[in-house]
Write an enzyme that holds these catalytic residues in place. Structure first.
Site: not given
Ligand code: GLN
Length: 502
Positions: A80, A155, A179
């Site tokens: 990532k 994400s 994410s």
């Molecule tokens: N979707 C969550 C957010 O927008 C989690 C993001 C993540 O785990 N990096 O913060």
């Protein structure tokens, strides 16, 4: 498509060890697959063919010379793009870091390199990992291989989609609020958020330091276990790193047994707001665990109803402080004001105005507000109290059960644009994953089958802090049972992606 790209990391490791294939051949097969389908999927922001093949050739040479090699040596991986890689562009999917080449490797990357794993490239994400659909990437969204009109989750949509499209056998993700797990759920893949401190945060571009955790993404539970043992364990460069080594995961994934194990269904993570097909798939998987000898109980965690609200104060607060280093002076983009004096403040303002996307700006504003004098106690202080209540709910629930289970996400993959203009609707995707981050406990998502719409559903397993082994124990058993019941892995039912003519 080469048969090699359909193989799991464990299978590839066996083929490599027995000399039936070479790392160069395996790596090239994945690079060919990327060339054929990534135009449509857009899982990668950057492909590093040359350096991946160089690592592969080196591993092949060492194997030919009879060297003792690590388990996954020669198996390629995707990373990532929020994890820094020395000499290789790292952007966090933000314009503010466009073209930035880090001068060092994250500990996770260092460990992949010393394990002899060729890095295929960097995968797409929501900008600075803020989002649940990968639509907030400044470089365009990633598409879900199950249906190219749908989101791959976020994400870490790039890493999950790369696996679902057979562009990589394993990948690295980061999970601040879901994410790793939510993209796994909506792409029919496996993802693990380790216990906070179980995998080093050194070299992750920080989003919310008290929540961030890197972890494995894969197509099977065993592959996540193998990768977790490579990247996990103590790191003196991360002050929150746990002292213990990362062991026992592979054995648990292979030989786990659930008879007599207490499995707690979390009352608050289900029911209203969860797609009926998601609930059905979840309940069928629980029934399988019960048939295998697990004792199923219901537990209640009443404070979870406030988890989302607390998270969306704590995360922006920490993010606003972490992102302050992007000031046009030290990293990446620098924009000077069009007119007037070039003062530090005006350069910062112009750089951030041009470099950050809408969601990042929204959270910085929210976070600085929540931390400001006069509002700190009402917002940030209250959120921290809720965080403590959530930790207590977990502690009480783990008195009644060895692991907790829930659907990973309330719905299957939604269509592009469906939630983009409604931040609240987007945030709701993480209701089931966020509590684990707030408490620092580990969680795993594995596919439990398909919903009525023909799209994959994620099943979440949660364990107490430092008991990550239980995730693999339960995940390994459930995956076997589901494969028997459903005649093979969920991903085997994904539609074939059309390969581009080259
Ligand atoms: N979707 C969550 C957010 O927008 C989690 C993001 C993540 O785990 N990096 O913060």
């Amino acid at each position: 498509m080469s048969d090699l790209v359909r193989r799991t990391a464990a299978e590839l490791a066996d083929l490599l060890r027995s000399g039936q294939t070479s790392s160069v051949e395996v790596t090239q097969a994945h690079l060919d697959r990327i060339a054929a389908v990534d135009g449509a999927v857009h899982a990668f922001l950057d492909v590093a063919a040359e350096s991946a093949l160089a690592t592969a050739a080196d591993v092949d040479a060492r194997r030919a010379a009879g060297d003792e090699l690590p388990e996954l040596a020669g198996v390629p991986i995707a990373v990532k793009d929020i994890v820094v890689t020395k000499g290789q562009v790292t952007t966090a999917a933000s314009k503010i870091l466009e073209g930035w080449v880090p001068p060092y490797d994250a500990t996770v990357v260092e460990r992949l390199r010393s394990a002899g794993m060729p890095i295929l490239g960097k995968t797409n994400l929501d900008e600075f990992a803020m989002g649940s659909s990968t639509e907030h990437s400044a470089y365009g969204p990633t598409r879900n291989p199950w249906d190219l009109d749908r989101i791959p989750g976020g994400s870490g949509g790039g890493s999950a989609a790369a696996l679902a499209a057979f562009e990589a056998p394993v990948a690295i993700g980061t999970d601040t609020g879901g994410s790793i797990r939510q993209p796994a759920a909506v792409t029919g893949t496996v993802g693990v958020k380790p216990t906070y401190g179980g995998v080093s945060r050194y070299g992750l571009i920080a989003l919310a330091s008290s929540l961030d955790q890197a972890g494995p993404v894969s197509r099977t539970v065993l592959d996540s276990a193998l990768l977790h043992e490579v990247i996990g364990g103590h790191d003196p460069r991360d002050s929150t790193s746990l002292p213990e080594p990362a062991t026992g995961f592979v054995q648990a994934a292979r030989e786990g047994d659930v008879s007599g194990l207490k499995v707690g269904i979390v009352k608050e993570l289900g029911g209203e707001g969860y797609q009926p097909g998601v609930r059905r798939s979840f309940e069928a998987a629980v029934a399988l665990l019960e048939r295998a000898g697990a004792e199923v109980v219901e537990v209640s965690c009443p404070s979870f109803d406030y988890a989302l609200a607390a998270y969306y104060l704590i995360l922006p607060a920490e993010a606003s402080s972490n992102l302050a280093k992007f000031d046009g002076m030290r990293f990446g983009l620098r924009v000077e004001p069009c007119e007037g004096p070039v003062t530090a403040e005006r350069v910062m303002s112009a750089t951030r105005g041009a470099g950050f996307g809408d969601e990042v700006k929204r959270r910085i504003i929210l976070g600085t507000h929540a931390l400001s004098a006069g509002y700190y106690d009402a917002y940030y202080g209250s959120a921290q109290k809720v965080r403590t209540l959530i930790q207590r709910d977990f502690a009480a629930a783990f008195q009644q059960a060895d692991v907790l289970v829930s659907p990973t996400a309330p719905t299957t993959a939604f269509r592009f644009g469906e939630k983009l203009d409604d931040p609240m609707a987007m945030y709701l995707n993480d209701v089931a994953t966020i509590p684990a981050n707030l408490a620092g406990i580990p969680g795993l998502s594995l596919p439990s089958g398909l919903s009525d719409d023909g799209l994959p559903v994620g099943f979440q397993v949660l364990a107490p802090a430092r008991a990550d082994v239980r995730l693999y124990q339960v995940g390994g058993v459930l995956e076997r049972l589901l494969n028997e019941e459903q005649g093979g892995p969920v991903l085997g039912r994904a539609p074939e992606l059309e390969e581009a003519h080259r």
